[in-house]
Enzyme design. Structure first.
Site, PDB file in Angstrom:
ATOM      1  N   HIS A   1      35.010  31.701 -39.045  1.00  0.00           N
ATOM      2  CA  HIS A   1      33.988  32.749 -38.869  1.00  0.00           C
ATOM      3  C   HIS A   1      34.221  33.895 -39.866  1.00  0.00           C
ATOM      4  O   HIS A   1      33.446  34.055 -40.781  1.00  0.00           O
ATOM      5  CB  HIS A   1      33.899  33.281 -37.426  1.00  0.00           C
ATOM      6  CG  HIS A   1      33.683  32.209 -36.418  1.00  0.00           C
ATOM      7  ND1 HIS A   1      32.596  31.369 -36.465  1.00  0.00           N
ATOM      8  CD2 HIS A   1      34.423  31.794 -35.343  1.00  0.00           C
ATOM      9  CE1 HIS A   1      32.664  30.505 -35.469  1.00  0.00           C
ATOM     10  NE2 HIS A   1      33.753  30.732 -34.779  1.00  0.00           N
TER      11      HIS A   1
ATOM     12  N   ASP B   1      31.218  23.539 -35.250  1.00  0.00           N
ATOM     13  CA  ASP B   1      31.759  24.377 -34.186  1.00  0.00           C
ATOM     14  C   ASP B   1      31.305  23.963 -32.786  1.00  0.00           C
ATOM     15  O   ASP B   1      31.839  23.030 -32.224  1.00  0.00           O
ATOM     16  CB  ASP B   1      31.407  25.849 -34.513  1.00  0.00           C
ATOM     17  CG  ASP B   1      32.126  26.845 -33.623  1.00  0.00           C
ATOM     18  OD1 ASP B   1      32.927  26.432 -32.776  1.00  0.00           O
ATOM     19  OD2 ASP B   1      31.892  28.060 -33.763  1.00  0.00           O
TER      20      ASP B   1
HETATM   21 ZN    ZN Z   1      35.519  27.689 -32.710  1.00  0.00          ZN
END
Ligand code: ZN
Length: 455
Positions: free
Chosen positions: A270, A321
């Site tokens: 991220h 993810d």
């Molecule tokens: Zn993750």
């Protein structure tokens, strides 16, 4: 005895480290590696042949809850309310369920063009936190799922120790994630003993909030972790940045860069909320920013500072993810579209006049994905594992495309599947849009998820 002769293939256009090569040959040895890229003879693969994309961030079990958290709750919905839904769902998953869900997910990954997956795996114990009789049972379920599907795997067992920056204990729902350092290292070593050509093992620190500083140091100082990829969730949420500032006196990425030797072995997953200085320093470190644009959009995380990061020479890769979407095309498309929507400009990822967005993002994600997976960089070359995808020759969309435009059409306009064939480690796992074992794997997935829905 003479060595077996490699199997020869040819491609009208083959994507190599030097860009597209016309009338290319590719010879594949019986160990599943590319023996050479010489004579163009043998079976014709197709018009457009590309390296498969590594998916650098996956929590496989979350695929089975995709679409189940899209209804507005009582309070302001955010990442943190989604996490409660996810925890409740995770509590229903054991090894058998995990294997069924992961195998189906991996089939879908292959059919969309991913050939390698990094599994950021924290669902270690039974739902009440008691270890399974075989402590690595959940990890083995993932290895088995990858073998069934035929996708290559970097398994990243996750160290998860505390419920917040203040070191508070895990909540009852988090207990099944937990390890102390010695039990974590035992798990790691037992998984490392199972490494093979298609299964690698790295390490993952769940996040700064879940791993105390001392534990991070201990794990990174171990010999067993010295050479493997290191992944960590970081700066996904503003709340996490504020908590880190309050308890450690620095922003998460700033703190990590100050307290660990962050380099190309690291993947910072991220890294959404970066100051200008963090953006430059992260780029300079050589670490991979592990971007998951469809999940970050779905969870309302925020936007990564893509232009500044690319201008500073940063490395990036993509992951699916939470698997709200399973497609490298969609990750890269939304990486660019998020930037366009917020800046009201076009062609953000291409930083130089004449460069195309797909021509920049596809090779960037291949390179970062390889680093994050612990693979050698530059996939279609002699010595590399033969992981490749063949685009659909007959797709009208690609009819009048050349080397300068095919990737952009694939990324931005490929809304019907364009990946026709997929090879991993020299084996065809998808041919003519069909996975070699998709009916059985889908039937088992259906049975398991219908059972979960009744719980
Ligand atoms: Zn993750």
């Amino acid at each position: 005895m003479a060595a077996p002769i490699p199997t020869p293939y040819r491609a009208d256009r083959l994507w190599t480290a030097q860009g597209w090569v016309r009338d290319a040959g590719v010879q594949i040895d019986d160990g599943g590696h590319i023996a050479g890229l010489a004579d163009n003879e043998g079976e014709r693969l197709g018009r457009w042949v590309l390296p498969g994309m590594p998916n650098l961030h996956s929590h496989a079990f979350q695929r089975a809850m995709a679409g189940l958290a899209e209804r507005r709750g009582k309070s302001d919905d955010s990442f943190w309310t989604w996490r409660e839904t996810m925890y409740a769902f995770a509590a229903t998953i054991g090894p058998e369920e995990l294997q069924a869900v992961a195998a189906q997910l991996y089939v879908e990954m292959l059919k969309s063009g991913y050939t390698h997956v990094c599994e950021f795996h924290y669902l270690h114990h039974q739902p009440d936190g008691t270890p399974y009789a075989q402590p690595e049972a959940m990890s083995l379920a993932l290895i088995e799922a990858a073998r069934e599907a035929g996708i290559a795997l970097t398994l990243l067992p996750v160290l998860y120790m505390s419920g917040g920056f203040d070191g508070r204990p895990l909540t009852p729902r988090q207990r099944r994630f937990g390890h102390d350092v010695p039990s974590y290292l035992r798990l790691l070593e037992s998984l490392q003993a199972r490494e093979s050509g298609s299964v690698r093992v790295g390490i993952a620190l769940h996040s700064l909030r879940a791993v105390p500083e001392e534990a991070m140091r201990e794990v990174l100082a171990e010999r067993s972790t010295a050479a493997c990829p290191i992944h960590i969730h970081i700066a996904e949420q503003i709340g996490e940045v504020q908590d880190c500032l309050a308890t450690r006196g620095a922003r998460p990425v700033e703190w990590l860069l100050d307290h660990a030797s962050v380099d190309a072995r690291w993947t910072l997953v991220h890294a959404t909320h970066l100051s200008t200085q963090e953006t430059r320093q992260l780029a300079r470190s050589g670490a991979v920013a592990g971007l998951c644009p469809t999940t970050e959009a779905n969870l309302g995380d925020g936007l990564f500072p893509l232009a500044d990061y690319l201008d500073a020479g940063g490395t990036l890769g993509i992951g699916s993810d939470s698997h709200i979407s399973v497609s490298p095309v969609e990750e890269l498309r939304w990486l660019e579209y998020g930037q366009r929507l917020s800046t009201r400009h076009r062609n953000i990822a291409s930083r130089r006049e004449g460069d195309s967005v797909g021509g920049v993002l596809w090779p960037a994600a291949l390179r970062g994905g390889a680093l994050a997976s612990g693979l050698p960089i530059g996939q279609l070359r002699a010595g590399a594992r033969a992981d490749l995808i063949v685009l659909d020759d007959r797709a009208p969309l690609l009819a009048a495309r050349d080397e300068s435009s095919v990737i952009d059409s694939f990324l931005f306009a490929g809304n019907v599947p364009l990946v026709r064939d997929v090879m991993v480690g020299g084996e065809w796992v998808v041919r003519n849009f069909t996975h070699r074992d998709e009916d059985r794997i889908a039937a088992r997935y259906r049975t398991v998820t219908e059972r979960l829905a009744r719980r």
